[in-house]
Design a protein around this motif. Sequence first.
Motif, mmCIF file in Angstrom:
data_model
loop_
_atom_site.group_PDB
_atom_site.id
_atom_site.type_symbol
_atom_site.label_atom_id
_atom_site.label_comp_id
_atom_site.label_asym_id
_atom_site.label_seq_id
_atom_site.Cartn_x
_atom_site.Cartn_y
_atom_site.Cartn_z
ATOM 1 N N LEU A 262 0.901 -1.401 -0.043
ATOM 2 C CA LEU A 262 -0.091 -0.107 0.041
ATOM 3 C C LEU A 262 0.766 1.266 -0.184
ATOM 4 O O LEU A 262 0.391 2.208 -0.632
ATOM 5 N N LYS A 263 2.080 1.221 0.448
ATOM 6 C CA LYS A 263 2.898 2.411 0.749
ATOM 7 C C LYS A 263 3.374 3.067 -0.724
ATOM 8 O O LYS A 263 3.026 4.189 -1.038
ATOM 9 N N PRO A 264 3.513 2.137 -1.719
ATOM 10 C CA PRO A 264 3.707 2.887 -3.190
ATOM 11 C C PRO A 264 2.559 3.518 -3.686
ATOM 12 O O PRO A 264 2.429 4.559 -4.293
ATOM 13 N N MET A 265 1.356 2.850 -3.282
ATOM 14 C CA MET A 265 0.156 3.476 -3.780
ATOM 15 C C MET A 265 -0.294 4.779 -3.006
ATOM 16 O O MET A 265 -0.731 5.620 -3.837
ATOM 17 N N LEU A 266 0.019 4.757 -2.030
ATOM 18 C CA LEU A 266 -0.141 6.222 -1.228
ATOM 19 C C LEU A 266 0.909 7.151 -1.817
ATOM 20 O O LEU A 266 0.389 8.413 -2.094
ATOM 21 N N LEU A 267 2.137 6.922 -2.322
ATOM 22 C CA LEU A 267 3.078 7.816 -2.844
ATOM 23 C C LEU A 267 2.280 8.298 -4.307
ATOM 24 O O LEU A 267 2.863 9.142 -4.641
ATOM 25 N N LEU A 268 1.659 7.236 -4.810
ATOM 26 C CA LEU A 268 1.072 7.664 -6.202
ATOM 27 C C LEU A 268 -0.133 8.429 -6.086
ATOM 28 O O LEU A 268 -0.862 9.015 -7.031
ATOM 29 N N LEU A 269 -0.687 8.674 -4.995
ATOM 30 C CA LEU A 269 -2.060 9.149 -4.688
ATOM 31 C C LEU A 269 -1.820 10.736 -5.265
ATOM 32 O O LEU A 269 -3.006 11.239 -6.016
ATOM 33 N N PRO A 270 -1.048 11.589 -4.879
ATOM 34 C CA PRO A 270 -1.007 12.784 -5.481
ATOM 35 C C PRO A 270 -1.023 13.004 -6.814
ATOM 36 O O PRO A 270 -1.717 13.637 -7.733
ATOM 37 N N ALA A 271 -0.209 12.202 -7.460
ATOM 38 C CA ALA A 271 -0.138 12.020 -9.014
ATOM 39 C C ALA A 271 -1.625 11.612 -9.405
ATOM 40 O O ALA A 271 -2.126 12.092 -10.631
ATOM 41 N N ALA A 272 -2.320 10.629 -8.916
ATOM 42 C CA ALA A 272 -3.497 10.133 -9.642
ATOM 43 C C ALA A 272 -4.450 11.199 -9.233
ATOM 44 O O ALA A 272 -5.331 11.364 -10.204
ATOM 45 N N VAL A 273 -4.608 12.133 -8.215
ATOM 46 C CA VAL A 273 -5.291 13.120 -8.105
ATOM 47 C C VAL A 273 -5.096 14.008 -9.044
ATOM 48 O O VAL A 273 -6.316 14.630 -9.569
ATOM 49 N N LEU A 274 -3.982 14.470 -9.431
ATOM 50 C CA LEU A 274 -3.669 15.416 -10.489
ATOM 51 C C LEU A 274 -4.168 14.996 -11.843
ATOM 52 O O LEU A 274 -4.681 15.544 -12.552
ATOM 53 N N PHE A 275 -3.877 13.649 -12.001
ATOM 54 C CA PHE A 275 -4.388 12.996 -13.192
ATOM 55 C C PHE A 275 -5.820 13.302 -13.566
ATOM 56 O O PHE A 275 -6.401 13.383 -14.625
ATOM 57 N N LEU A 276 -6.334 12.951 -12.460
ATOM 58 C CA LEU A 276 -8.132 12.828 -12.351
ATOM 59 C C LEU A 276 -8.500 14.281 -12.493
ATOM 60 O O LEU A 276 -9.286 14.474 -13.389
#
Length: 297
Positions: free
Chosen positions: A26-40
């Motif tokens: 889950l840790k890498p997924m949490l690090l990707l969360l800001p990028a995922a929000v920006l992409f969305l």
Amino acid sequence: MADILPELSAMKKQQYIRVATRRIALKPMLLLLPAAVLFLLFQLAPMLWVIINSFIYEDAWSFANFSEIFTSPFYIQAFENTLWISAISSVGGLILAALFAASLQHAPARPRRWLIAFTNMTGNFSGVPLAFAFVIILGVNGAVTLQLKAWGVIDDFNLYSATGLMLIYLYFQIPLGILLLYPAFDALKPEWEDAAKTMGAGRLAYWRYVALPVLSPALLGTFIILFANAVGAYASTYALTTGNYNMVTIRIASLVSGDLFLEPNMAAALSVLLMIILGFITATYHWLLKRSYHAKC
């Protein structure tokens, strides 16, 4: 009872390992969360808005926007101008960039670094400053234009026409193509050419049967990026022609700026058609790439 206790401890260990593994995953997924929000927010949400609004005409669901585009000579001309200028500038930029990237492989280390840095700088020189530079150099009273007329090299040259647009498109396509192709040419090993010469192959045969098949994925991918870059160009085109040349990006901007008519839904329909064209070209590229891999296997 004594036999059950070791089994329970083993089960607890397994459960602990599973929980720990999940937490680590889950840790890498949490690090990707800001990028995922920006992409969305800046990719998917605007794209969905454009797609939905392209089917709205006078506050009702309809294909009228697309029907008007396909039946309007004005909009069809905009697509024709955009596609042919983008295609020619992409092919020209790809050829010149490939020649330059191939030449860089034979340059000494220090000049090569300088040339790459200069290419990177020119690749970022675009938009209104680039159009202004072209006007100063190649405009009606541009320094180079006046000198060439004085020498009798040219009679009448109009920078604010399709020819001028082609020049400015080539200018920002070539540096991008060089930066994309340089790593691919760097992957060509000198030993391959030596081996081909040992087997009696000439330079032309080496490039035809060895180098070009290796470079073909990079060349096709670079062409797709250059084409997309040209299709989406707006600032340089508008600054050079002040919106008088019929291009799709110019039409989209005029429909959302509200100078005469504010028609964001028609602009959305034009954007959707551009996305379909680029999606079709990208899908074709992946299909050709897959076929080339199967052929090699």
